[in-house]
Motif scaffolding. Structure first.
Motif, mmCIF file in Angstrom:
data_model
loop_
_atom_site.group_PDB
_atom_site.id
_atom_site.type_symbol
_atom_site.label_atom_id
_atom_site.label_comp_id
_atom_site.label_asym_id
_atom_site.label_seq_id
_atom_site.Cartn_x
_atom_site.Cartn_y
_atom_site.Cartn_z
ATOM 1 N N LEU A 57 -44.669 9.457 13.623
ATOM 2 C CA LEU A 57 -46.056 9.793 12.901
ATOM 3 C C LEU A 57 -46.929 11.112 12.658
ATOM 4 O O LEU A 57 -46.479 11.827 11.422
ATOM 5 N N ASP A 58 -46.707 12.199 13.743
ATOM 6 C CA ASP A 58 -47.141 13.432 13.515
ATOM 7 C C ASP A 58 -46.536 14.633 12.789
ATOM 8 O O ASP A 58 -46.881 14.484 11.479
ATOM 9 N N ILE A 59 -45.554 13.840 12.913
ATOM 10 C CA ILE A 59 -44.670 15.070 11.742
ATOM 11 C C ILE A 59 -44.730 14.814 10.585
ATOM 12 O O ILE A 59 -44.746 15.116 9.189
ATOM 13 N N LEU A 60 -44.812 13.600 10.176
ATOM 14 C CA LEU A 60 -44.739 12.765 8.830
ATOM 15 C C LEU A 60 -46.011 13.637 8.033
ATOM 16 O O LEU A 60 -46.067 13.307 7.074
ATOM 17 N N HIS A 61 -46.865 13.085 8.904
ATOM 18 C CA HIS A 61 -48.307 13.562 8.721
ATOM 19 C C HIS A 61 -48.711 14.789 8.476
ATOM 20 O O HIS A 61 -49.547 15.260 7.698
ATOM 21 N N ARG A 62 -48.261 16.298 9.883
ATOM 22 C CA ARG A 62 -48.232 16.588 9.555
ATOM 23 C C ARG A 62 -47.872 18.269 8.391
ATOM 24 O O ARG A 62 -48.563 18.817 8.060
ATOM 25 N N HIS A 63 -46.330 17.745 8.484
ATOM 26 C CA HIS A 63 -45.781 17.994 7.164
ATOM 27 C C HIS A 63 -45.286 17.875 5.970
ATOM 28 O O HIS A 63 -45.262 18.116 4.956
ATOM 29 N N TYR A 64 -45.983 16.387 5.156
ATOM 30 C CA TYR A 64 -45.729 16.101 4.529
ATOM 31 C C TYR A 64 -46.823 16.110 3.457
ATOM 32 O O TYR A 64 -46.862 14.360 3.432
ATOM 33 N N GLY A 65 -48.569 16.949 3.634
ATOM 34 C CA GLY A 65 -49.150 16.144 2.778
ATOM 35 C C GLY A 65 -49.237 16.126 1.883
ATOM 36 O O GLY A 65 -50.051 15.292 1.043
ATOM 37 N N SER A 66 -47.734 16.281 0.477
ATOM 38 C CA SER A 66 -47.954 15.816 -0.813
ATOM 39 C C SER A 66 -47.862 14.421 -0.979
ATOM 40 O O SER A 66 -48.032 14.373 -2.080
ATOM 41 N N GLN A 67 -47.553 13.711 -0.206
ATOM 42 C CA GLN A 67 -46.894 12.275 0.483
ATOM 43 C C GLN A 67 -48.173 11.545 0.936
ATOM 44 O O GLN A 67 -48.612 10.224 0.774
ATOM 45 N N ARG A 68 -49.261 12.317 0.853
ATOM 46 C CA ARG A 68 -50.296 11.332 2.096
ATOM 47 C C ARG A 68 -50.932 9.928 1.603
ATOM 48 O O ARG A 68 -51.627 9.415 1.087
ATOM 49 N N GLY A 69 -51.338 10.599 -0.126
ATOM 50 C CA GLY A 69 -52.004 9.672 -1.480
ATOM 51 C C GLY A 69 -50.809 8.588 -1.569
ATOM 52 O O GLY A 69 -51.332 7.405 -2.090
ATOM 53 N N ARG A 70 -50.050 8.502 -0.788
ATOM 54 C CA ARG A 70 -49.371 7.134 -1.289
ATOM 55 C C ARG A 70 -49.344 5.922 -0.941
ATOM 56 O O ARG A 70 -49.866 6.313 0.471
ATOM 57 N N THR A 71 -49.273 4.830 -1.372
ATOM 58 C CA THR A 71 -50.100 3.711 -0.576
ATOM 59 C C THR A 71 -49.148 3.050 0.320
ATOM 60 O O THR A 71 -49.205 2.676 1.477
#
Length: 208
Positions: free
Chosen positions: A156-170
């Motif tokens: 989860l840390d890797i997902l949130h740290r590296h995929y900033g472009s996806q953070r707004g997805r529901t």
């Protein structure tokens, strides 16, 4: 395990679908050779995100990443390029395991890639990962990989740290990722797990 092949239609598919499994495989097999092929995102910010995320997932591995520029949502119409990309990998890649999308996935890009895998890697163990999405295409898996709580937290840390472009997805949040991992954990007698679809599994017992 010496060689692992990771296949994704889009940047983040691999990390979302099987990131915890990849983390554990690389940590358990230092120096393992990992080949990753992603069909879309080349030349965009998403490629940079993907390369950083895969490097974090495969920190102890020898990693080779290729990101292509097929149009998102148009992979079936670009079947020849996708097929040729897999064929280009095949001569020098003899994987012990392939992690790829599942053939029943409702996203046309995921499904097209999944159906190409056995046409190129015919005698290899391939597992189809799952990606939670609006389409409601989750099916009953037949293979599970337990995720210790720390491995899930690292994923989860890797997902949130590296995929900033996806953070707004529901669908891109801890509750969704952790919720699916918890359900698959219940089904496999674990706290958390990632699940896969295997058309065929071969078990070798004893020395080869």
């Amino acid at each position: 395990m010496d060689r692992l092949l990771l296949l994704g239609a889009h940047c983040d598919d691999i990390a979302i679908g099987c990131g915890g499994t990849v983390l554990q495989l690389c940590r358990a097999n230092p120096g393992m050779r990992v080949t990753a092929l992603v069909l879309s995102g080349a030349g965009t910010d998403r490629e940079a995100e993907e390369r950083m995320a895969l490097a974090a997932l495969c920190a102890k591995a020898e990693l080779d990443v290729t990101v292509l520029d097929l149009l998102d949502g148009r992979v079936p119409a670009q079947w020849l390029r996708a097929k040729e990309a897999l064929e280009a990998v095949r001569p020098w890649c003899e994987p012990d395991l392939i992690l790829a999308p599942s053939p029943h996935d409702a996203h046309q890009d995921h499904r097209a890639l999944a159906k190409l895998v056995p046409t190129v890697f015919r005698a290899h163990q391939a597992l189809g990962y799952e990606i939670l999405k609006w389409d409601g295409d989750l099916a009953q898996p037949n293979l599970y990989v337990a995720l210790p709580e720390q491995v899930l937290a690292d994923k989860l840390d890797i997902l949130h740290r590296h995929y900033g472009s996806q953070r707004g997805r529901t669908w891109f949040d801890d509750e969704a990722f952790r919720g699916l991992a918890r359900v698959r954990g219940v089904q496999s007698g674990e706290r958390y797990a990632e699940a896969f679809h295997a058309a065929k599994v071969t078990l070798r017992v004893g020395a080869s």
